[in-house]
Design a protein around this motif. Structure first.
Motif, PDB file in Angstrom:
ATOM      1  N   TYR A 195       0.798  -1.139   0.144  1.00 26.43           N
ATOM      2  CA  TYR A 195      -0.065  -0.046  -0.097  1.00 26.43           C
ATOM      3  C   TYR A 195       0.937   1.263   0.051  1.00 26.43           C
ATOM      4  O   TYR A 195       0.615   2.231  -0.744  1.00 26.43           O
ATOM      5  N   ALA A 196       1.849   1.447   0.843  1.00 28.48           N
ATOM      6  CA  ALA A 196       2.828   2.527   0.955  1.00 28.48           C
ATOM      7  C   ALA A 196       3.938   1.976   1.324  1.00 28.48           C
ATOM      8  O   ALA A 196       4.177   0.868   2.134  1.00 28.48           O
ATOM      9  N   MET A 197       5.147   2.703   1.221  1.00 22.62           N
ATOM     10  CA  MET A 197       6.537   2.724   1.871  1.00 22.62           C
ATOM     11  C   MET A 197       6.764   4.133   2.089  1.00 22.62           C
ATOM     12  O   MET A 197       6.369   4.942   1.548  1.00 22.62           O
ATOM     13  N   GLY A 198       7.803   4.045   3.133  1.00 20.45           N
ATOM     14  CA  GLY A 198       8.232   5.397   3.726  1.00 20.45           C
ATOM     15  C   GLY A 198       9.476   5.295   4.689  1.00 20.45           C
ATOM     16  O   GLY A 198       9.922   4.320   4.583  1.00 20.45           O
ATOM     17  N   TRP A 199       9.836   6.369   5.161  1.00 16.25           N
ATOM     18  CA  TRP A 199      10.740   6.660   6.136  1.00 16.25           C
ATOM     19  C   TRP A 199      10.544   7.192   7.221  1.00 16.25           C
ATOM     20  O   TRP A 199       9.655   8.212   7.218  1.00 16.25           O
ATOM     21  N   TYR A 200      11.079   6.718   8.286  1.00 18.97           N
ATOM     22  CA  TYR A 200      10.802   7.195   9.585  1.00 18.97           C
ATOM     23  C   TYR A 200      12.122   7.480  10.347  1.00 18.97           C
ATOM     24  O   TYR A 200      13.134   6.882   9.670  1.00 18.97           O
ATOM     25  N   ARG A 201      12.266   8.120  11.152  1.00 21.48           N
ATOM     26  CA  ARG A 201      13.550   8.377  11.947  1.00 21.48           C
ATOM     27  C   ARG A 201      13.479   8.567  13.423  1.00 21.48           C
ATOM     28  O   ARG A 201      12.475   8.829  13.775  1.00 21.48           O
ATOM     29  N   GLN A 202      14.496   7.970  13.948  1.00 22.90           N
ATOM     30  CA  GLN A 202      14.538   8.091  15.672  1.00 22.90           C
ATOM     31  C   GLN A 202      15.824   8.837  16.031  1.00 22.90           C
ATOM     32  O   GLN A 202      16.892   7.973  15.872  1.00 22.90           O
ATOM     33  N   ALA A 203      15.786   9.864  16.803  1.00 21.43           N
ATOM     34  CA  ALA A 203      17.143  10.454  17.260  1.00 21.43           C
ATOM     35  C   ALA A 203      17.188  10.068  18.770  1.00 21.43           C
ATOM     36  O   ALA A 203      16.085   9.656  19.297  1.00 21.43           O
ATOM     37  N   PRO A 204      18.312  10.109  19.255  1.00 22.73           N
ATOM     38  CA  PRO A 204      18.394   9.747  20.649  1.00 22.73           C
ATOM     39  C   PRO A 204      17.465  10.331  21.485  1.00 22.73           C
ATOM     40  O   PRO A 204      17.416  11.412  21.501  1.00 22.73           O
TER      41      PRO A 204
END
Length: 120
Positions: free
Chosen positions: A32-41
């Motif tokens: 359905y979808a693809m994407g990017w997520y991020r996590q900083a400390p």
């Protein structure tokens, strides 16, 4: 089983550019979808950008005008071109795939993450 693998992270100076790549493989039903997520400390994981199979794109306000998401449906791949990088973009970037099946509905799959560090 579905595998999601990211690549392309690294160390870059402020103002520089990086391109992240992500490819999915395995027992995929219908993406359905693809994407990017991020996590900083010390922070929660946050959305960076997503793109649906039909091409609908969503960006976080913090990256609009600097990042560009694109997708190759034939390769089950998604890319993130990151320009004008800032120190606050430093994080582990995760690729996400939303897989749809009539039986299970939407299922999320995640990559292992790739580190992006913006520093002089």
């Amino acid at each position: 089983q579905v595998q999601v693998v990211e690549s392309g992270g690294g160390l870059v100076q402020p103002g520089g550019s990086l391109t992240l790549s992500c490819a999915a493989s395995g027992n995929i039903n219908s993406i359905y979808a693809m994407g990017w997520y991020r996590q900083a400390p010390g922070k929660q994981r946050e959305l960076v950008a997503t793109i649906t199979t039909s091409g609908t794109i969503n960006y976080a306000d913090s990256v609009k005008g600097r990042f560009t998401i694109s997708r190759d449906n034939a390769k089950n791949a998604v890319y993130l071109q990151m320009n004008s990088l800032k120190p606050e973009d430093t994080a582990v970037y995760y690729c996400n795939l939303e897989d749809y099946s009539h039986y299970y509905g939407l299922t999320d799959y995640w990559g292992q993450g790739t580190q992006v560090t913006v520093s002089s």
